[in-house]
Design a protein around this motif. Sequence first.
Motif, PDB file in Angstrom:
ATOM      1  N   TYR A  25      -9.582  83.391   8.385  1.00 43.69           N
ATOM      2  CA  TYR A  25      -8.323  84.097   8.624  1.00 43.69           C
ATOM      3  C   TYR A  25      -7.375  83.182   9.390  1.00 43.69           C
ATOM      4  CZ  TYR A  25     -11.227  88.210   7.613  1.00 43.69           C
ATOM      5  OH  TYR A  25     -12.093  89.111   7.034  1.00 43.69           O
ATOM      6  N   HIS A  33      -4.945  87.965   6.419  1.00 43.32           N
ATOM      7  CA  HIS A  33      -5.610  88.913   7.308  1.00 43.32           C
ATOM      8  C   HIS A  33      -6.507  89.873   6.532  1.00 43.32           C
ATOM      9  CE1 HIS A  33      -2.120  88.306  10.415  1.00 43.32           C
ATOM     10  NE2 HIS A  33      -2.812  87.209  10.162  1.00 43.32           N
ATOM     11  N   ARG A  79     -10.743  93.405   6.380  1.00 43.18           N
ATOM     12  CA  ARG A  79      -9.496  93.136   7.090  1.00 43.18           C
ATOM     13  C   ARG A  79      -9.775  92.848   8.572  1.00 43.18           C
ATOM     14  NH1 ARG A  79      -4.249  94.284   6.000  1.00 43.18           N
ATOM     15  NH2 ARG A  79      -4.859  95.517   4.184  1.00 43.18           N
ATOM     16  N   HIS A  80      -9.114  91.800   9.082  1.00 42.20           N
ATOM     17  CA  HIS A  80      -9.220  91.449  10.500  1.00 42.20           C
ATOM     18  C   HIS A  80      -8.209  92.287  11.276  1.00 42.20           C
ATOM     19  CE1 HIS A  80      -9.838  89.202  14.136  1.00 42.20           C
ATOM     20  NE2 HIS A  80     -10.577  88.286  13.545  1.00 42.20           N
ATOM     21  N   ILE A  83      -5.801  90.227  15.588  1.00 51.64           N
ATOM     22  CA  ILE A  83      -5.176  88.914  15.449  1.00 51.64           C
ATOM     23  C   ILE A  83      -4.510  88.563  16.773  1.00 51.64           C
ATOM     24  CG2 ILE A  83      -3.570  87.501  14.128  1.00 51.64           C
ATOM     25  CD1 ILE A  83      -5.913  88.490  12.506  1.00 51.64           C
ATOM     26  N   LEU A 116     -11.275  83.131  12.843  1.00 53.65           N
ATOM     27  CA  LEU A 116      -9.824  83.231  12.926  1.00 53.65           C
ATOM     28  C   LEU A 116      -9.264  81.941  13.500  1.00 53.65           C
ATOM     29  CD1 LEU A 116      -7.144  84.879  12.831  1.00 53.65           C
ATOM     30  CD2 LEU A 116      -7.659  85.610  15.173  1.00 53.65           C
TER      31      LEU A 116
END
Length: 206
Positions: A25, A33, A79-80, A83, A116
Amino acid sequence: MQLERQPRLVDGQLPIFVFPTELVYFADDPSSHKQVLTLYNPYEFSLRFKVLCTSPKRYSVVDSEGTVRPGCCIDIVIRHKEISESSYGRRDRFRLNIYEQGRRQAIGRKDISAILLPNAREDSDELETASHSTDPGNVLFTTVARPRTSPGATVVLLAVVCIVALMLPTQGEKQSHIPEYLHLTVNQKLIAAYVLGLVTMVILRT
């Protein structure tokens, strides 16, 4: 492609075919994302799957459990949700457990890492040197909650319209104070009832 009738176990585990094997991500790229895992079933029997994660609160998984029919594949959307700079370089792990229909014990599993990064211009070395969130030899996987969504305004409005249509008088009814142009035919009411059933299913699934 010819399907495999008898599964070939490797170290007592059924081989799992999933792509990609790592989820990356990028904080500055909103389109990243949401990542997609594709699970393929090359066997002649259906497989059940379940997605677990070491940090379930950080992600949402659409259809974290399900079934893949023989010779088919399924996309699992991950889905993250966090963030932020505090999550940069943090490596989490997903575990994909595979079961035969009617059995509770997993016959195969596959681990997929997720990380991420601040942006897509990070060097490939960042992926190798990123800090691990857990000890690979001692990790705890937990079920990832499915994201809950509310039905949109269009769906609710369509349901209300169908209900009103069913409450209107049918053509041919004499004792009614409602103008005749609002009287519906039997076929129109059948269509409204059918659409209302579909809309109800959509609302119940959200």
